[in-house]
Design an enzyme around this catalytic site. Structure first.
Site, PDB file in Angstrom:
ATOM      1  N   CYS A   3       0.835  -1.205   0.000  1.00 51.96           N
ATOM      2  CA  CYS A   3       0.000   0.000   0.000  1.00 51.96           C
ATOM      3  C   CYS A   3       0.871   1.256   0.000  1.00 51.96           C
ATOM      4  O   CYS A   3       1.700   1.439   0.901  1.00 51.96           O
ATOM      5  CB  CYS A   3      -0.909  -0.013   1.222  1.00 51.96           C
ATOM      6  SG  CYS A   3      -1.750   1.561   1.514  1.00 51.96           S
TER       7      CYS A   3
ATOM      8  N   CYS B   3       0.663   3.263   3.269  1.00 55.72           N
ATOM      9  CA  CYS B   3       1.434   2.653   4.355  1.00 55.72           C
ATOM     10  C   CYS B   3       2.917   2.959   4.174  1.00 55.72           C
ATOM     11  O   CYS B   3       3.622   3.288   5.139  1.00 55.72           O
ATOM     12  CB  CYS B   3       1.203   1.144   4.379  1.00 55.72           C
ATOM     13  SG  CYS B   3      -0.504   0.638   4.712  1.00 55.72           S
TER      14      CYS B   3
END
EC number: 1.8.4.9
Length: 465
Positions: free
Chosen positions: A385, A388
């Site tokens: 991600c 993230c």
């Protein structure tokens, strides 16, 4: 091999222009559902099979033709038909993309405009892709610009459109959604259904279908896609390609070419260019907006956040595409990772030695503790991600800062086969999700903000721990 077939007649517009002085400067026109893009047409040349035209093939017999002699007439017919045979040009766009990989955006733009003339247009969203218009202006060639007016744009974006038109002396060609489709969607689901069941349906009605109609009047289009805009979905964008999704003027697969002149340019460099050239920009940028779309689906981002975090923030990172560039979304990336099929393919993140890695059993045990002796902060993450990844440095710094303070900093990988568990038991909505497990309490508290710097996380911890 990606190829596009370009069929051209021996009577070309370039010849007409040079011999007769006919201006081929593009007309700016409305490309709504009632009228597609205006095009310059060249009158077709009809075959003359009467034998009255002189043939470039000499008769086999120099004597006058008789009624029974058909050979010279046949030769004449073949010669005249040969004069009108269309030339088929096959372009290898994969090879062209390789040649232009290290070219500047200006060089790529010039190549695109030179090649397609009035059959190409710039797709303008009202954000920093105004750089495309500046590059086109710098080539000195005529160019066209179109934009999708969804009916839900910010007032600042409409004012920006007006400023761009005045600055460059152009008229933007606006595409609008079908009113019947919009009414059907709103009457059946309300004005804000995308908050409930995702943005794809609304984007399909207000953006994708109007774009499809616009592209039907073109042979190529120019976009402002960049690889760094969304590492999870746009990391492999070429500078030019056969459009894998939409069809162009000639119809069928391969009938539309997509140019991405700034594919290899980073966002900071785009902004340096805009400032240097004193180009007008959307005033929303000064308010913290980076990626700009419709008003209900766009918000400002904070320092350290990825630019796409301001779009459809209530959905997973893998859903942050509206469908306009579906062909550039990596098909085997997010879905495979979410299903746990390629865990080893992506390097793990959050690597501070002061950070606790929780297993499924570990976080279940943490949830069962009703009288904790110390508070915990846990990030639910997926290493693929981009959001993230964007907070990795600040979260590692937080772990180092809180080492020995009595507050535990931990991580739990919540994608793949752990995702359903995380949704049901850990309040996972999208990646990353941050939870605080307070001291002497079993119920975790979800961090509500997207501001993930050390100071903000520490402040929240002090309030709820």
């Amino acid at each position: 091999m990606a190829m596009s077939v370009n069929v051209s007649s021996s009577s070309s517009s370039g010849i007409i222009n040079s011999r007769f002085g006919v201006s081929l400067e593009p007309k700016v026109s409305q490309i709504g559902s009632l009228r597609l893009l205006d095009r310059v047409h060249v009158a077709p040349v009809s075959l003359n099979l009467s034998g009255k035209r002189s043939s470039s093939v000499k008769p086999l017999n120099a004597e006058p033709k008789t009624k029974d002699s058909m050979i010279p007439l046949a030769a004449t017919m073949v010669a005249e038909i040969a004069e009108e045979v269309e030339v088929v040009e096959i372009e290898d766009f994969e090879e062209l993309a390789k040649k232009l990989e290290n070219a500047s955006p200006l060089e790529i733009m010039d190549k695109a405009l030179e090649k397609y003339g009035n059959d190409i247009a710039i797709a303008f969203s009202g954000a920093e892709d105004v750089a495309l218009i500046e590059y086109a202006h710098l080539t000195g060639r005529p160019f066209r610009v179109f934009s999708l007016d969804t009916g839900r744009l910010n007032p600042e974006t409409y004012r920006f459109f007006d400023a761009v038109e005045k600055h460059y002396g152009i008229r933007i060609e606006y595409m609008f959604p079908d009113s019947v489709e919009v009414q059907g969607l709103v009457r059946s689901k309300g004005l804000f259904s995308f908050y409930e069941d995702g943005h794809q349906e609304c984007c399909r009605v207000r953006k994708v279908r109007p774009l499809r109609r616009a592209l039907k009047g073109l042979k190529a289009w120019i976009t402002g896609q960049r690889k760094d805009q969304s590492p999870g979905t746009r990391s492999e964008i070429p500078v030019v390609q056969v459009d894998p999704v939409f069809e162009g003027l000639d119809g069928g697969v391969g009938s539309l070419v997509k140019w991405n002149p700034v594919a290899n340019v980073e966002g900071n460099d785009v902004w340096n260019f805009l400032r240097t050239m004193d180009v007008p920009v959307n005033t929303l940028h000064a308010a913290g907006y980076i990626s700009i779309g419709c008003e209900p689906c766009t918000k400002a981002v904070l320092p350290g956040q990825h630019e796409r975090e301001g779009r459809w923030w209530w959905e997973d990172a893998k859903a942050k595409e509206c469908g306009l560039h579906k062909g550039n979304v990596k098909e085997n990336s997010d879905d495979a990772k979410v299903n746990g099929e390629s865990k080893s393919a992506v390097a793990d993140i959050f690597k501070s030695e002061n950070l606790v890695t929780l297993s499924r059993q570990g976080i279940e045990n943490l949830m069962k503790l009703e009288n904790r002796k110390e508070p915990w902060i846990v990030v639910l993450y997926a290493p693929w991600c981009p959001f993230c990844q964007a907070m990795e440095a600040s979260y590692d710094e937080l772990a180092d800062k809180l080492a020995g303070s009595g507050i535990k900093v931990a991580k739990f990988r919540a994608d793949g086969d752990q995702k359903e568990f995380a949704k049901q038991e850990l309040q996972l909505g999208s990646f990353p999700t941050i939870l605080v497990f307070p001291k002497n309490s079993s119920r975790p508290i979800k961090y509500p903000s997207e501001k993930r710097d050390v100071e903000s996380l520490t402040s929240f911890l002090n309030l709820v721990r």
